[in-house]
Motif scaffolding. Structure first.
Motif, PDB file in Angstrom:
ATOM      1  N   ASP A  15      17.903  45.962 -74.936  1.00 49.32           N
ATOM      2  CA  ASP A  15      18.723  46.873 -74.148  1.00 49.32           C
ATOM      3  C   ASP A  15      19.290  46.105 -72.958  1.00 49.32           C
ATOM      4  N   ARG A  17      20.029  47.038 -70.152  1.00 54.34           N
ATOM      5  CA  ARG A  17      19.464  47.481 -68.868  1.00 54.34           C
ATOM      6  C   ARG A  17      18.217  46.693 -68.502  1.00 54.34           C
ATOM      7  N   GLU A  19      14.365  45.636 -68.256  1.00 52.52           N
ATOM      8  CA  GLU A  19      13.070  46.300 -68.108  1.00 52.52           C
ATOM      9  C   GLU A  19      12.288  46.315 -69.416  1.00 52.52           C
ATOM     10  N   ARG A  21      13.170  46.819 -72.431  1.00 55.09           N
ATOM     11  CA  ARG A  21      13.518  47.886 -73.373  1.00 55.09           C
ATOM     12  C   ARG A  21      14.106  47.254 -74.624  1.00 55.09           C
ATOM     13  N   ARG A  40       9.324  49.948 -74.819  1.00 55.34           N
ATOM     14  CA  ARG A  40       9.445  49.608 -73.401  1.00 55.34           C
ATOM     15  C   ARG A  40       8.132  48.984 -72.966  1.00 55.34           C
TER      16      ARG A  40
END
Length: 87
Positions: A15, A17, A19, A21, A40
């Motif tokens: 992902d 983003r 973190e 993910r 995650r």
């Protein structure tokens, strides 16, 4: 960041983003399923089982969206390269 290992048949998509993910896609030939799982911090947060015979519909949907995104980007480039001559 935790190390992630690719499934034997499937893949991992990170992902943007961050973190830690990711989306993992695994084929389960014995069950005729594709499992999509959201991860995650190296913990599975949820799964979705897609019957193998539904995969072509998913691929078609993704392909249509990709084609539309390319068409939109191409139109933007054309507008930038050939600005309106009005005015």
């Amino acid at each position: 960041m935790a190390q992630q290992h690719a499934p034997r048949t499937g893949g991992i998509f990170l992902d943007p983003r961050g973190e830690d993910r990711s989306l993992r896609v695994t084929w389960h030939q014995e069950s005729q399923l594709v499992v999509l799982s959201l991860w995650r911090d190296n913990v599975c947060a949820g799964t979705f089982r897609l019957a193998a015979d539904e995969v072509p519909d998913l691929i078609s949907l993704l392909r249509t969206g990709l084609d539309e995104a390319y068409d939109t980007a191409r139109d933007r480039v054309r507008r930038v390269e050939r600005p309106s001559r009005a005015g």
